[in-house]
Design an enzyme around this catalytic site. Structure first.
Site, PDB file in Angstrom:
ATOM      1  CE  LYS A  49      11.615 -40.565  14.405  1.00 33.39           C
ATOM      2  NZ  LYS A  49      10.276 -40.479  15.001  1.00 33.39           N
ATOM      3  CB  SER A 107      13.490 -35.714  10.356  1.00 39.66           C
ATOM      4  OG  SER A 107      12.568 -34.793   9.812  1.00 39.66           O
ATOM      5  CG  HIS A 165      15.394 -38.115  13.636  1.00 38.63           C
ATOM      6  ND1 HIS A 165      15.152 -39.291  12.964  1.00 38.63           N
ATOM      7  CD2 HIS A 165      14.260 -37.370  13.499  1.00 38.63           C
ATOM      8  CE1 HIS A 165      13.944 -39.260  12.425  1.00 38.63           C
ATOM      9  NE2 HIS A 165      13.377 -38.108  12.739  1.00 38.63           N
TER      10      HIS A 165
END
Length: 416
Positions: free
Chosen positions: A262, A203, A231
């Site tokens: 996300k 990240s 991610h």
């Protein structure tokens, strides 16, 4: 995250003399750092966003171009997802009757978990109240005393905290160094249970774990593998299914972790895996057993988002990849240090905390919502602006951001 050296506040001792003094000293120190940052006009954390408009946000009356978003495929405010959340409120209301294992499970929760399992190619799935809770609970439930848990040194804090909470033998291996992982695994006593945990996309630097070799090492030494796809969901793989699809290795990961906050525009986290493991977690993982269920609109929004991914991910990923290449290539051409990233997470490494905070100020004043990341979140001397590219950005947005980064970088001597 504010790390610049500051003098003690006037009403506190320079050195704490007791446990109570130590706690208060830490509180005072952080309060003073925040105050100084605000006074110097370089504190941009916790900014309240009043409106969302594609890649733009309204902050304290100013419209800014968002480059700190995790909405990689631009699904925030997607009409299908919003409608699903509204319909769930109409049907179920805003909350549930409590924890999932007792009265809190809705048909929506089961449908969401079935959708996740189908999307990730597993038997079953479990959802938690946050991504942080997912890692904390899952790791500390799967391993305990006399077990070994091995973690990449650049893993997310939630993974580290889960390893510490587990009370297993906690071993960290060098970042993405599979030879070092193998060396550490060889040290494990015969017969102990071993769990290896790694981020798929890291990240802070945007690089990708070497999954083919990681899987080989885990199998060679009899370790189970857990990968955090916070991610990588929606980012890696032709259809956004993540790192297994990216490397064409379906079923290679034992425990697949992901977040619902996300690419998926909701809140929560999930584990996808075999049915026995998921059943075990649903009855033993404390953050599941003792936490209230996901609210109906959240569960419905997350379910709809996975359905949108199945329909739209290839087209949105093509836009995202175009934007990443445009922005990353432009930053490199300007002379910025962008580290080893190959993903939408693009670190602009500037060195000192002061320079990173000053650059944040210049960018924000220039209409770019970007934020600094400072130690201890990153190593000393690598303070940076972490700029996230999304599919919501247009080519014109990218050009505007590059121009702003160029102006800020030259003003501070980061680039020539």
């Amino acid at each position: 995250m504010l790390q610049q050296p500051l003098a003690a506040a006037p009403d506190q001792p320079t050195e704490p003399t007791s446990w109570q003094d130590t706690v208060q000293w830490r509180i005072n120190e952080m309060a003073e750092r925040v105050r100084r940052g605000q006074e110097d006009n370089v504190y941009y954390f916790l900014q309240p966003v009043a409106e969302l408009d594609g890649a733009h946000v309204l902050v304290r009356g100013r419209k800014k171009l968002m480059f700190a978003s995790y909405s990689y495929l631009g699904l925030l405010n997607h009409p299908k997802i919003n409608e699903a959340a509204k319909a769930a409120i109409d049907r179920f209301g805003t909350g549930t009757h409590g924890v999932r294992i007792l009265a809190g499970t809705l048909t929506l929760h089961e449908e969401l978990e079935q959708t996740i399992a189908r999307f990730k190619g597993t038997d079953d799935a479990i959802t938690y109240s946050s991504g942080y809770a997912t890692n904390l609970a899952t790791i500390s439930t799967l391993v305990g005393r006399n077990d070994w848990v091995l973690s990449d040194k650049w893993n997310h804090a939630s993974i580290v905290d889960g390893c510490l909470l587990s009370r297993a033998e906690f071993v960290r291996f060098r970042h993405n160094d599979m030879d070092d992982l193998a060396r550490q695994l060889r040290k494990a006593p015969a017969g102990v249970s071993k769990l290896v945990v790694a981020d798929a996309v890291f990240s802070m630097d945007g690089d990708i774990v070497n999954l083919p070799v990681l899987v080989d090492v885990c199998r060679r030494y009899g370790a189970r593998l857990m990968v955090d796809e916070a991610h990588s969901l929606g980012v890696l793989g032709k259809t956004g299914r993540g790192i297994e699809e990216h490397f064409d290795m379906p079923g290679a990961i034992d425990i697949k972790m992901g977040t619902l906050s996300k690419t998926i525009p909701a809140i929560g986290g999930y584990i996808a895996g075999d049915k026995r493991t998921i059943t075990y977690l649903k009855h033993v993982a404390r953050a599941f057993v003792f936490s209230a269920a996901l609210p109906p609109p959240v569960a419905a929004a997350a379910k709809a988002a996975f359905e949108v991914l199945e329909e739209e991910a290839p087209a949105r990923k093509a836009i995202l990849q175009r934007n990443v290449e445009h922005f990353l290539g432009g930053l490199k051409a300007l002379g910025f240090n962008t580290g080893r990233t190959v993903t939408p997470i693009i670190p602009v490494i500037v060195g000192t905390d002061e320079r990173a905070m000053a650059m944040t100020h210049l960018l924000q004043e220039d209409g770019i919502f970007a934020l600094s990341v400072l130690p201890p979140a990153v190593p000393d001397g690598t303070s940076r602006i972490r700029a996230n590219v999304t599919a919501a950005h247009t080519a014109e947005d990218i050009e505007d951001a590059l121009a702003a980064f160029a102006r800020a970088g030259r003003a501070l001597g980061v680039i020539a």
